[in-house]
Design a protein around this motif. Structure first.
Motif, mmCIF file in Angstrom:
data_model
loop_
_atom_site.group_PDB
_atom_site.id
_atom_site.type_symbol
_atom_site.label_atom_id
_atom_site.label_comp_id
_atom_site.label_asym_id
_atom_site.label_seq_id
_atom_site.Cartn_x
_atom_site.Cartn_y
_atom_site.Cartn_z
ATOM 1 N N PHE A 1 0.846 -1.197 0.000
ATOM 2 C CA PHE A 1 0.000 0.000 0.000
ATOM 3 C C PHE A 1 0.879 1.244 0.000
ATOM 4 N N ARG A 2 1.893 1.242 0.860
ATOM 5 C CA ARG A 2 2.803 2.395 0.952
ATOM 6 C C ARG A 2 3.506 2.653 -0.376
ATOM 7 N N ARG A 3 3.877 1.599 -1.072
ATOM 8 C CA ARG A 3 4.580 1.763 -2.338
ATOM 9 C C ARG A 3 3.658 2.253 -3.445
ATOM 10 N N ARG A 4 2.428 1.759 -3.468
ATOM 11 C CA ARG A 4 1.524 2.094 -4.573
ATOM 12 C C ARG A 4 0.773 3.401 -4.373
ATOM 13 N N PHE A 5 0.556 3.779 -3.109
ATOM 14 C CA PHE A 5 -0.150 5.032 -2.836
ATOM 15 C C PHE A 5 0.787 6.145 -2.377
ATOM 16 N N GLN A 6 2.063 5.799 -2.193
ATOM 17 C CA GLN A 6 3.070 6.766 -1.746
ATOM 18 C C GLN A 6 2.729 7.370 -0.386
ATOM 19 N N MET A 7 2.031 6.636 0.456
ATOM 20 C CA MET A 7 1.714 7.043 1.820
ATOM 21 C C MET A 7 1.181 5.833 2.580
ATOM 22 N N ARG A 8 1.164 5.933 3.899
ATOM 23 C CA ARG A 8 0.607 4.870 4.719
ATOM 24 C C ARG A 8 -0.917 4.880 4.637
ATOM 25 N N ARG A 9 -1.546 3.719 4.899
ATOM 26 C CA ARG A 9 -3.002 3.633 4.818
ATOM 27 C C ARG A 9 -3.664 4.546 5.845
ATOM 28 N N GLU A 10 -3.060 4.662 7.046
ATOM 29 C CA GLU A 10 -3.624 5.521 8.078
ATOM 30 C C GLU A 10 -3.669 6.974 7.618
ATOM 31 N N LEU A 11 -2.632 7.411 6.919
ATOM 32 C CA LEU A 11 -2.605 8.786 6.415
ATOM 33 C C LEU A 11 -3.648 8.967 5.316
ATOM 34 N N PHE A 12 -3.798 7.954 4.465
ATOM 35 C CA PHE A 12 -4.809 8.014 3.406
ATOM 36 C C PHE A 12 -6.203 8.201 4.007
ATOM 37 N N ILE A 13 -6.509 7.409 5.029
ATOM 38 C CA ILE A 13 -7.828 7.484 5.661
ATOM 39 C C ILE A 13 -8.036 8.855 6.318
ATOM 40 N N ARG A 14 -6.993 9.373 6.957
ATOM 41 C CA ARG A 14 -7.121 10.679 7.619
ATOM 42 C C ARG A 14 -7.389 11.782 6.594
ATOM 43 N N ILE A 15 -6.665 11.754 5.479
ATOM 44 C CA ILE A 15 -6.894 12.752 4.432
ATOM 45 C C ILE A 15 -8.269 12.563 3.812
ATOM 46 N N LEU A 16 -8.678 11.304 3.618
ATOM 47 C CA LEU A 16 -9.990 11.010 3.040
ATOM 48 C C LEU A 16 -11.107 11.594 3.898
ATOM 49 N N ASN A 17 -11.002 11.423 5.214
ATOM 50 C CA ASN A 17 -12.021 11.978 6.115
ATOM 51 C C ASN A 17 -12.067 13.499 6.025
ATOM 52 N N GLY A 18 -10.901 14.128 5.953
ATOM 53 C CA GLY A 18 -10.868 15.579 5.845
ATOM 54 C C GLY A 18 -11.438 16.082 4.538
ATOM 55 N N VAL A 19 -11.124 15.385 3.452
ATOM 56 C CA VAL A 19 -11.596 15.795 2.127
ATOM 57 C C VAL A 19 -13.112 15.643 2.010
ATOM 58 N N THR A 20 -13.650 14.510 2.463
ATOM 59 C CA THR A 20 -15.101 14.284 2.366
ATOM 60 C C THR A 20 -15.881 15.226 3.273
ATOM 61 N N THR A 21 -15.300 15.609 4.405
ATOM 62 C CA THR A 21 -15.967 16.573 5.286
ATOM 63 C C THR A 21 -16.031 17.948 4.631
ATOM 64 N N TYR A 22 -14.977 18.301 3.905
ATOM 65 C CA TYR A 22 -14.925 19.616 3.265
ATOM 66 C C TYR A 22 -15.799 19.679 2.013
#
Length: 286
Positions: free
Chosen positions: A52-73
């Motif tokens: 996941f880290r290699r293909r998304f260039q970030m950890r899954r936990e960071l992806f989820i945190r950004i996803l929550n922020g983006v969908t809230t906005y």
């Protein structure tokens, strides 16, 4: 248009509109969304956190945190039914499309193969993701330090052998380029950036145009208090190269090292000045 149609036979007019008709592609959005979830986001995903880290260039936990922020906005990322009552793309699909474009530098059309998202929707996902990330995180990651931040930076500098503020900035003029000035701390927080100065420039030219000292000049800098050799100081300072002007807020390197104290100071200063290089090195790797 009517004049043109009058010149064409009814058969040619029908053929013309048939050519213009957009072909419908059945993408099975729900099935693709479920596969994406099982591949990377399930409790026991098919692909490991390392992949996941290699293909998304970030950890899954960071992806989820950004996803929550983006969908809230932006509610556009939230899954909704379309005009036919079929559920649209999930937030994970839309953000994955945006991340893949950014991480791999691919065209939006390539997202259609795995995520099954059209080029138009992929482009919109990227644009909305870009706007949402800026809106949600700019106050946290691209802002000048407040009193609490300054206190933390003072503690950090004290632990590393320097009382007070620290940072560094530099520019390279080997070839025509766009200059970027930055100030970073040990934890990779880039709290000041300055883009501009097209062409060949040295550090002095950049300093003359940079807004890095504006808050200090205008008297809007948060209070700074620390002690050096028994003297109380109220002005922050930056570690800089020898080419910079001899300003009170710039602590330069020692050109000719003689004593043990000078060697120790130069060693510690060079180590701290690498914070910016390290921050950009991590960004480049990711």
């Amino acid at each position: 248009m009517n004049g043109v149609m009058q010149l064409l036979s009814p058969e040619k007019v029908k053929a013309l509109f048939r050519c213009r008709k957009k072909r419908y592609i059945k993408r099975d959005r729900e099935e693709v969304a479920q596969r994406l979830f099982q591949d990377y986001f399930a409790e026991n995903p098919i692909f490991s956190p390392k992949m996941f880290r290699r293909r998304f260039q970030m950890r899954r936990e960071l992806f989820i945190r950004i996803l929550n922020g983006v969908t809230t906005y932006d509610e556009w990322f939230i899954q909704k039914p379309d005009a036919l009552g079929c559920m649209g793309f999930t937030p994970m699909q839309k953000m994955t499309a945006a991340i893949r474009i950014l991480a791999y530098g691919i065209s939006a059309d390539l997202c259609d193969e795995y995520i099954k998202i059209s080029e138009t929707t992929a482009v919109e996902s990227l644009e909305r993701f870009y706007d949402a990330v800026i809106a949600v995180y700019i106050e946290q990651y691209q802002c000048t330090p407040d009193e609490e931040d300054i206190a933390r930076l003072l503690r950090e500098g004290e632990e590393r052998g320097f009382s007070g503020w620290h940072g560094t900035h530099r520019g390279r003029n080997h070839k025509p380029t766009l200059i970027l000035e930055a100030v970073a701390s040990k934890d990779l927080w880039i709290w000041h950036t300055f883009f501009g100065m097209v062409g060949s420039n040295n550090d002095v030219n950049i300093l003359d145009h940079s807004p890095v000292f504006n808050s200090l000049i205008n008297g809007t800098m948060p209070p700074i208090n620390y002690e050096v050799n028994g003297y109380r100081r109220t002005m922050g300072y930056y570690l800089s190269d020898g080419i910079c002007p001899k300003w009170a807020t710039l602590i330069q390197t020692i050109p000719h090292l003689i004593t043990g104290k000078e060697n120790l100071f130069a060693k510690k200063q060079e180590a701290v000045k690498k914070d910016v290089e390290r921050a950009f090195g991590v960004l480049q790797i990711r």
